[in-house]
Design a protein around this motif. Sequence first.
Motif, mmCIF file in Angstrom:
data_model
loop_
_atom_site.group_PDB
_atom_site.id
_atom_site.type_symbol
_atom_site.label_atom_id
_atom_site.label_comp_id
_atom_site.label_asym_id
_atom_site.label_seq_id
_atom_site.Cartn_x
_atom_site.Cartn_y
_atom_site.Cartn_z
ATOM 1 N N ALA A 1 61.459 18.163 62.633
ATOM 2 C CA ALA A 1 60.046 18.541 62.560
ATOM 3 C C ALA A 1 59.766 19.787 63.391
ATOM 4 O O ALA A 1 60.409 20.029 64.416
ATOM 5 C CB ALA A 1 59.165 17.396 63.042
ATOM 6 N N ARG A 2 58.811 20.563 62.940
ATOM 7 C CA ARG A 2 58.258 21.657 63.725
ATOM 8 C C ARG A 2 57.216 21.036 64.656
ATOM 9 O O ARG A 2 56.302 20.361 64.205
ATOM 10 C CB ARG A 2 57.617 22.677 62.779
ATOM 11 N N VAL A 3 57.349 21.256 65.951
ATOM 12 C CA VAL A 3 56.471 20.610 66.929
ATOM 13 C C VAL A 3 55.647 21.674 67.643
ATOM 14 O O VAL A 3 56.202 22.648 68.177
ATOM 15 C CB VAL A 3 57.280 19.795 67.954
ATOM 16 N N ALA A 4 54.328 21.486 67.660
ATOM 17 C CA ALA A 4 53.432 22.452 68.294
ATOM 18 C C ALA A 4 52.498 21.734 69.254
ATOM 19 O O ALA A 4 51.953 20.674 68.926
ATOM 20 C CB ALA A 4 52.616 23.194 67.239
ATOM 21 N N LEU B 1 49.005 22.041 71.720
ATOM 22 C CA LEU B 1 47.762 22.771 71.910
ATOM 23 C C LEU B 1 47.330 22.606 73.357
ATOM 24 O O LEU B 1 47.236 21.481 73.858
ATOM 25 C CB LEU B 1 46.680 22.238 70.963
ATOM 26 N N CYS B 2 47.119 23.725 74.031
ATOM 27 C CA CYS B 2 46.675 23.721 75.421
ATOM 28 C C CYS B 2 47.653 22.925 76.286
ATOM 29 O O CYS B 2 48.861 23.180 76.263
ATOM 30 C CB CYS B 2 45.253 23.161 75.502
ATOM 31 N N THR B 3 47.188 21.932 77.029
ATOM 32 C CA THR B 3 48.031 21.192 77.955
ATOM 33 C C THR B 3 48.936 20.174 77.262
ATOM 34 O O THR B 3 49.671 19.449 77.943
ATOM 35 C CB THR B 3 47.163 20.472 79.002
ATOM 36 N N GLY B 4 48.912 20.121 75.946
ATOM 37 C CA GLY B 4 49.906 19.337 75.222
ATOM 38 C C GLY B 4 51.311 19.822 75.529
ATOM 39 O O GLY B 4 52.296 19.106 75.283
ATOM 40 N N ALA B 5 51.428 21.019 76.083
ATOM 41 C CA ALA B 5 52.743 21.553 76.474
ATOM 42 C C ALA B 5 53.427 20.652 77.491
ATOM 43 O O ALA B 5 54.664 20.607 77.560
ATOM 44 C CB ALA B 5 52.589 22.964 77.045
ATOM 45 N N PHE B 6 52.650 19.921 78.294
ATOM 46 C CA PHE B 6 53.252 19.019 79.277
ATOM 47 C C PHE B 6 53.993 17.877 78.586
ATOM 48 O O PHE B 6 54.981 17.373 79.120
ATOM 49 C CB PHE B 6 52.175 18.476 80.218
ATOM 50 N N VAL B 7 53.523 17.473 77.418
ATOM 51 C CA VAL B 7 54.209 16.436 76.652
ATOM 52 C C VAL B 7 55.527 16.983 76.119
ATOM 53 O O VAL B 7 56.577 16.340 76.201
ATOM 54 C CB VAL B 7 53.320 15.929 75.506
ATOM 55 N N LEU B 8 55.488 18.196 75.555
ATOM 56 C CA LEU B 8 56.708 18.811 75.025
ATOM 57 C C LEU B 8 57.712 19.048 76.137
ATOM 58 O O LEU B 8 58.921 18.857 75.950
ATOM 59 C CB LEU B 8 56.379 20.127 74.320
ATOM 60 N N ALA B 9 57.219 19.470 77.305
ATOM 61 C CA ALA B 9 58.124 19.703 78.429
ATOM 62 C C ALA B 9 58.765 18.400 78.891
ATOM 63 O O ALA B 9 59.960 18.350 79.192
ATOM 64 C CB ALA B 9 57.362 20.358 79.581
ATOM 65 N N ALA B 10 57.978 17.323 78.941
ATOM 66 C CA ALA B 10 58.516 16.024 79.343
ATOM 67 C C ALA B 10 59.575 15.533 78.363
ATOM 68 O O ALA B 10 60.517 14.834 78.759
ATOM 69 C CB ALA B 10 57.383 15.004 79.449
ATOM 70 N N ALA B 11 59.428 15.939 77.099
ATOM 71 C CA ALA B 11 60.403 15.555 76.075
ATOM 72 C C ALA B 11 61.642 16.432 76.094
ATOM 73 O O ALA B 11 62.584 16.191 75.340
ATOM 74 C CB ALA B 11 59.747 15.611 74.689
ATOM 75 N N TYR C 1 49.765 32.268 72.529
ATOM 76 C CA TYR C 1 50.679 31.232 72.064
ATOM 77 C C TYR C 1 52.083 31.803 71.974
ATOM 78 O O TYR C 1 52.274 33.018 71.966
ATOM 79 C CB TYR C 1 50.251 30.638 70.713
ATOM 80 N N VAL C 2 53.065 30.905 71.926
ATOM 81 C CA VAL C 2 54.472 31.287 71.835
ATOM 82 C C VAL C 2 55.090 30.541 70.655
ATOM 83 O O VAL C 2 54.962 29.321 70.548
ATOM 84 C CB VAL C 2 55.241 30.940 73.122
ATOM 85 N N ASP C 3 55.752 31.286 69.774
ATOM 86 C CA ASP C 3 56.400 30.714 68.596
ATOM 87 C C ASP C 3 57.909 30.819 68.786
ATOM 88 O O ASP C 3 58.475 31.908 68.741
ATOM 89 C CB ASP C 3 55.949 31.464 67.340
ATOM 90 N N ASN C 4 58.547 29.675 69.001
ATOM 91 C CA ASN C 4 59.999 29.632 69.106
ATOM 92 C C ASN C 4 60.643 29.121 67.826
ATOM 93 O O ASN C 4 61.798 28.689 67.841
ATOM 94 C CB ASN C 4 60.411 28.723 70.270
ATOM 95 N N GLY C 5 59.903 29.152 66.750
ATOM 96 C CA GLY C 5 60.424 28.653 65.483
ATOM 97 C C GLY C 5 60.095 27.188 65.288
ATOM 98 O O GLY C 5 59.089 26.846 64.679
ATOM 99 N N SER C 6 60.916 26.299 65.828
ATOM 100 C CA SER C 6 60.687 24.867 65.663
ATOM 101 C C SER C 6 59.823 24.280 66.772
ATOM 102 O O SER C 6 59.395 23.126 66.687
ATOM 103 C CB SER C 6 62.019 24.114 65.614
ATOM 104 N N LEU D 1 56.428 25.323 69.270
ATOM 105 C CA LEU D 1 55.368 26.292 69.524
ATOM 106 C C LEU D 1 54.413 25.727 70.562
ATOM 107 O O LEU D 1 54.160 24.516 70.599
ATOM 108 C CB LEU D 1 54.588 26.618 68.251
ATOM 109 N N THR D 2 53.866 26.606 71.398
ATOM 110 C CA THR D 2 52.907 26.193 72.414
ATOM 111 C C THR D 2 51.744 27.174 72.426
ATOM 112 O O THR D 2 51.911 28.350 72.111
ATOM 113 C CB THR D 2 53.552 26.166 73.819
#
Length: 318
Positions: free
Chosen positions: A96-99, A101-111, A144-149, A151-152
Amino acid sequence: MVSVALAVTEGMLHFELSVAYEIFGSVPDGVPGPWYDVSVCGPDAVRVGRFRLEPDHGLDRLPHADTVIVPGWADVDVEPPAALVDAVRAAHEAGARVASLCTGAFVLAAAGLLDGRRATTHWAHTDVLAARHPAVEVDPDVLYVDNGSVLTSAGKAAALDLCLHLVRLDHGSAVANTAARRLVVPPHRAGGQAQFVTAPVPARDDHPLGALLPWVLERLDQPLTVEDLARRANMSARHLGRHFRAATGTTPLQWLLTQRIRRAQELLEATDDGVDAIAEATGMGTATTLRRHFNRTVGVPPDTYRRTFRARSAETAG
């Protein structure tokens, strides 16, 4: 049809969730073909801000989605739920492509999805993100930053920008612009732009630029200069520059160049016109000039952009 799963648990911010649902869940008028298949995924009924929400599916649905959106996390001092972190990680591992929004980046970082990657979040929390997750290259100065799969995005307005960016990737500039017009927001703010709000056209009819900018957009094929714009607005070039900076966050010349590039993108997507013809239609003059500015702004040459867009469109249609 691209499936979009909005990941929701207790502690999410309702604005970012609403933004994503509005953009991916509402088909803009006149858009042909399939839109998005949107679902809200979470554990039972959850409270999002002042609202109580009943998800369509559990978090175990995330790995089956094409795109997963993680809205803002309300309290960055609280670790996100392990079930959410695990589901987001599993979704990415499933392709999946995972993006975020705002502080949702903390969830992606934890993962662990941001390790070794460039990422952003709301400027007020970038230091915390960097300190807590040193393997992440945190950039506090972009929308925002797009790393392909992965994004934040930065703060609330940037959540709109990232969602529209995803629409642009999936459906092209013309469709993204249609969606933006319905929301009365800027059609395109590049991810590398600083974290501040700009407007494509002032909202008030009596604004000094209110009549000028639509006039310019109808004449992008002409070799307009800043002096031409100032003359049309009946003000000095310096006065015009001040109004532009206040209303759009940029200079008249840069704004004009951005509109020319945007028009070139639309023509590359929707027509078979050659680069020479598109350069003339966008006021760039020559194919060489168009290629130089297009490559610098978009990151790829016009011909590559056209091939990539059409290949992506074919995949989406399939």
